[in-house]
Design a protein around this motif. Structure first.
Motif, short mmCIF file in Angstrom:
data_model
loop_
_atom_site.label_atom_id
_atom_site.label_comp_id
_atom_site.label_asym_id
_atom_site.label_seq_id
_atom_site.Cartn_x
_atom_site.Cartn_y
_atom_site.Cartn_z
N ALA A 48 0.83 -1.21 0.00
CA ALA A 48 0.00 0.00 0.00
C ALA A 48 0.87 1.25 0.00
N ILE A 49 1.92 1.26 0.79
CA ILE A 49 2.85 2.40 0.81
C ILE A 49 3.51 2.56 -0.55
N PHE A 50 3.95 1.45 -1.14
CA PHE A 50 4.59 1.52 -2.46
C PHE A 50 3.63 2.07 -3.51
N LEU A 51 2.40 1.58 -3.52
CA LEU A 51 1.44 2.05 -4.52
C LEU A 51 1.08 3.52 -4.32
N ALA A 52 0.96 3.95 -3.06
CA ALA A 52 0.67 5.36 -2.80
C ALA A 52 1.83 6.24 -3.26
N THR A 53 3.05 5.82 -2.98
CA THR A 53 4.23 6.58 -3.42
C THR A 53 4.32 6.62 -4.94
N PHE A 54 4.10 5.48 -5.57
CA PHE A 54 4.14 5.41 -7.03
C PHE A 54 3.06 6.31 -7.63
N GLY A 55 1.87 6.29 -7.05
CA GLY A 55 0.78 7.14 -7.54
C GLY A 55 1.11 8.62 -7.41
N ALA A 56 1.66 9.02 -6.25
CA ALA A 56 2.03 10.42 -6.06
C ALA A 56 3.12 10.84 -7.04
N PHE A 57 4.09 9.97 -7.24
CA PHE A 57 5.17 10.27 -8.19
C PHE A 57 4.64 10.39 -9.61
N SER A 58 3.76 9.47 -9.98
CA SER A 58 3.19 9.50 -11.34
C SER A 58 2.38 10.77 -11.55
N TRP A 59 1.57 11.15 -10.58
CA TRP A 59 0.78 12.38 -10.69
C TRP A 59 1.71 13.60 -10.80
N GLY A 60 2.78 13.62 -10.01
CA GLY A 60 3.74 14.73 -10.08
C GLY A 60 4.40 14.82 -11.45
N MET A 61 4.78 13.68 -12.01
CA MET A 61 5.41 13.69 -13.34
C MET A 61 4.41 14.14 -14.41
N TYR A 62 3.14 13.77 -14.23
CA TYR A 62 2.10 14.22 -15.16
C TYR A 62 1.99 15.74 -15.10
N GLN A 63 2.01 16.30 -13.89
CA GLN A 63 1.93 17.76 -13.73
C GLN A 63 3.16 18.45 -14.33
N VAL A 64 4.32 17.83 -14.19
CA VAL A 64 5.53 18.39 -14.80
C VAL A 64 5.38 18.41 -16.32
N GLY A 65 4.84 17.34 -16.88
CA GLY A 65 4.62 17.29 -18.34
C GLY A 65 3.66 18.38 -18.81
N ILE A 66 2.58 18.59 -18.06
CA ILE A 66 1.64 19.66 -18.41
C ILE A 66 2.34 21.01 -18.34
N GLY A 67 3.13 21.22 -17.29
CA GLY A 67 3.86 22.48 -17.16
C GLY A 67 4.85 22.69 -18.30
N ASN A 68 5.51 21.61 -18.72
CA ASN A 68 6.45 21.73 -19.84
C ASN A 68 5.73 22.12 -21.13
N LYS A 69 4.56 21.54 -21.35
CA LYS A 69 3.80 21.89 -22.56
C LYS A 69 3.38 23.35 -22.54
N LYS A 70 2.92 23.83 -21.39
CA LYS A 70 2.52 25.23 -21.27
C LYS A 70 3.72 26.15 -21.49
N ARG A 71 4.83 25.81 -20.86
CA ARG A 71 6.04 26.63 -21.00
C ARG A 71 6.52 26.65 -22.45
N ARG A 72 6.45 25.50 -23.12
CA ARG A 72 6.85 25.42 -24.52
C ARG A 72 5.94 26.27 -25.40
N ALA A 73 4.63 26.24 -25.11
CA ALA A 73 3.69 27.05 -25.89
C ALA A 73 3.95 28.54 -25.70
N LEU A 74 4.21 28.95 -24.46
CA LEU A 74 4.53 30.37 -24.21
C LEU A 74 5.83 30.78 -24.90
N LYS A 75 6.79 29.89 -24.89
CA LYS A 75 8.07 30.19 -25.55
C LYS A 75 7.87 30.34 -27.06
#
Length: 143
Positions: A48-75
């Motif tokens: 359960a701890i592993f899955l929760a950590t993996f889920g939080a990490f995956s969600w964070g990486m998804y947010q980083v990807g969205i931020g990169n797309k926005k930053r690329r569009a602004l650039k």
């Protein structure tokens, strides 16, 4: 309280006369002493701890990807805006350069008027290519 009141024997003359009163176990004996290592099974399991950590990490990486797309569009928007006004800026700079170049040629003609064979505006280098001055401004007063 006096010892006589505790033992219910008034007027004892010596300690030796006191009846023996010894502490003992309670009726039925003492409860057993726990000395074994018993760790309670509380809290989430390792999976359960592993899955929760993996889920939080995956969600964070998804947010980083969205931020990169926005930053690329602004650039890209910034670069497109710069590309759009570049011809206007270049035309203004060319106009400024021509005015300064004319001033420079007039100053050169005034200075070199007494030198025989001097051609105003002719390149002193024999490369055959026209190259703009290396500086951003034509300022004969500084040269």
């Amino acid at each position: 309280m006096t010892e006589a009141a505790i033992r219910s024997k008034p007027g004892m003359a010596s300690v030796r006369e006191m009846p023996v009163l010894q502490d003992g176990p309670p009726p039925g004996g003492f409860p057993p002493v726990r000395y074994a290592r018993r760790i309670p099974n509380t809290g989430p399991s390792a999976i359960a701890i592993f899955l929760a950590t993996f889920g939080a990490f995956s969600w964070g990486m998804y947010q980083v990807g969205i931020g990169n797309k926005k930053r690329r569009a602004l650039k890209m928007e910034k670069y497109e805006a710069r590309r759009a006004i570049l011809p206007l800026l270049q035309a203004e700079e060319d106009e400024r350069f021509v005015k300064e170049w004319k001033k420079y040629l007039e100053e050169e003609a005034r200075i070199m008027k007494n030198v025989p064979g001097w051609k105003v505006g002719e390149n002193v280098y024999n490369s055959g290519k026209w190259m703009p001055p290396a500086t951003g401004e034509l300022r004969p007063d500084v040269w």
